[in-house]
Scaffold this motif. Structure first.
Motif, PDB file in Angstrom:
ATOM      1  N   UNK A 112       0.796  -1.416   0.010  1.00  0.00           N
ATOM      2  CA  UNK A 112       0.145  -0.122   0.067  1.00  0.00           C
ATOM      3  C   UNK A 112       0.845   1.308  -0.112  1.00  0.00           C
ATOM      4  N   UNK A 113       1.725   1.348   0.785  1.00  0.00           N
ATOM      5  CA  UNK A 113       2.588   2.483   1.061  1.00  0.00           C
ATOM      6  C   UNK A 113       3.677   2.709  -0.401  1.00  0.00           C
ATOM      7  N   UNK A 114       4.206   1.570  -0.895  1.00  0.00           N
ATOM      8  CA  UNK A 114       4.886   1.707  -2.060  1.00  0.00           C
ATOM      9  C   UNK A 114       3.726   2.306  -3.231  1.00  0.00           C
ATOM     10  N   UNK A 115       2.722   1.913  -3.288  1.00  0.00           N
ATOM     11  CA  UNK A 115       1.778   2.309  -4.358  1.00  0.00           C
ATOM     12  C   UNK A 115       1.648   3.833  -4.180  1.00  0.00           C
ATOM     13  N   UNK A 116       1.403   4.191  -3.028  1.00  0.00           N
ATOM     14  CA  UNK A 116       0.922   5.767  -2.773  1.00  0.00           C
ATOM     15  C   UNK A 116       2.274   6.443  -3.097  1.00  0.00           C
ATOM     16  N   UNK A 117       3.713   6.165  -2.779  1.00  0.00           N
ATOM     17  CA  UNK A 117       4.725   6.883  -3.093  1.00  0.00           C
ATOM     18  C   UNK A 117       4.981   6.827  -4.394  1.00  0.00           C
ATOM     19  N   UNK A 118       4.870   5.913  -5.205  1.00  0.00           N
ATOM     20  CA  UNK A 118       4.954   5.790  -6.411  1.00  0.00           C
ATOM     21  C   UNK A 118       3.750   6.770  -7.253  1.00  0.00           C
ATOM     22  N   UNK A 119       2.576   6.730  -6.759  1.00  0.00           N
ATOM     23  CA  UNK A 119       1.657   7.562  -7.313  1.00  0.00           C
ATOM     24  C   UNK A 119       1.847   8.956  -7.226  1.00  0.00           C
ATOM     25  N   UNK A 120       2.577   9.357  -5.887  1.00  0.00           N
ATOM     26  CA  UNK A 120       3.037  10.697  -5.664  1.00  0.00           C
ATOM     27  C   UNK A 120       4.134  11.112  -6.562  1.00  0.00           C
ATOM     28  N   UNK A 121       5.023  10.296  -6.853  1.00  0.00           N
ATOM     29  CA  UNK A 121       6.040  10.670  -7.766  1.00  0.00           C
ATOM     30  C   UNK A 121       5.628  10.765  -9.232  1.00  0.00           C
ATOM     31  N   UNK A 122       4.947   9.898  -9.704  1.00  0.00           N
ATOM     32  CA  UNK A 122       4.470  10.163 -11.070  1.00  0.00           C
ATOM     33  C   UNK A 122       3.327  11.156 -11.061  1.00  0.00           C
ATOM     34  N   UNK A 123       2.528  11.474 -10.135  1.00  0.00           N
ATOM     35  CA  UNK A 123       1.680  12.665 -10.087  1.00  0.00           C
ATOM     36  C   UNK A 123       2.388  14.206 -10.108  1.00  0.00           C
ATOM     37  N   UNK A 124       3.670  14.106  -9.443  1.00  0.00           N
ATOM     38  CA  UNK A 124       4.295  15.381  -9.425  1.00  0.00           C
ATOM     39  C   UNK A 124       4.856  15.592 -10.931  1.00  0.00           C
ATOM     40  N   UNK A 125       5.441  14.266 -11.437  1.00  0.00           N
ATOM     41  CA  UNK A 125       6.655  14.429 -12.749  1.00  0.00           C
ATOM     42  C   UNK A 125       5.386  14.838 -13.824  1.00  0.00           C
ATOM     43  N   UNK A 126       3.873  14.620 -13.601  1.00  0.00           N
ATOM     44  CA  UNK A 126       2.946  14.802 -14.743  1.00  0.00           C
ATOM     45  C   UNK A 126       2.061  16.078 -14.319  1.00  0.00           C
TER      46      UNK A 126
END
Length: 149
Positions: free
Chosen positions: A56-70
């Motif tokens: 769960x936490x890896x998913x959220x941290x990955x989303x955070x990075x992708x959302x920031x880059x996008x």
């Protein structure tokens, strides 16, 4: 980001009581023991719960990075996650993980882009990519004005 390979060192310590301490440099010590399904007390983290928490936490941290880059603005994400442990190929193992994130977006944010990025995060999460279990994503979007997508 540091160049690969990355190394993560953890020490688990335990005795005949079944209660473990989990330690790593510069991190708070965690207690862990068997989950209730294996006779544990149910009030201490278990390796099984920690694995599901890692997903769960890896998913959220990955989303955070992708959302920031996008450049996707977002307010908050909560990700209830279920891990299914069963007998498979003669061994007890986690066979599936169900991610059920709810993403809160500011009014006017691009819901279609947000959904795309949630799926992209699921595809790129290094924890789930390191497991042989299947992963299923069922996302919900909410806007700050209370509407849902």
């Amino acid at each position: 980001m540091h160049p690969l390979p990355h190394r993560y060192d953890v020490v688990a310590r335990g005795g005949p009581t079944g209660l473990l301490s989990i330690e790593a440099a510069n991190l708070p010590t965690l207690e862990a023991t068997a989950p209730p399904q294996f006779g544990g007390p149910g009030n201490v983290w278990s390796p099984e719960a920690l694995l599901v928490a890692a997903v769960a936490s890896c998913f959220i941290l990955t989303f955070d990075t992708i959302a920031e880059l996008s450049r996707l603005p977002w307010i908050e994400i909560a990700c209830p996650t279920e891990g299914i442990l069963e007998l498979a190929d003669g061994k007890r193992r986690f066979t599936r993980f169900f991610l059920r994130p709810t993403l809160q977006l500011p009014k006017g944010a691009d819901a279609k882009k947000a959904e795309h990025l949630l799926h992209k995060a699921e595809e790129h999460c290094l924890i789930t990519a390191s497991l042989s279990s299947s992963v299923s994503l069922s996302a919900s979007l909410e806007f700050a004005d209370g509407s849902a997508s």
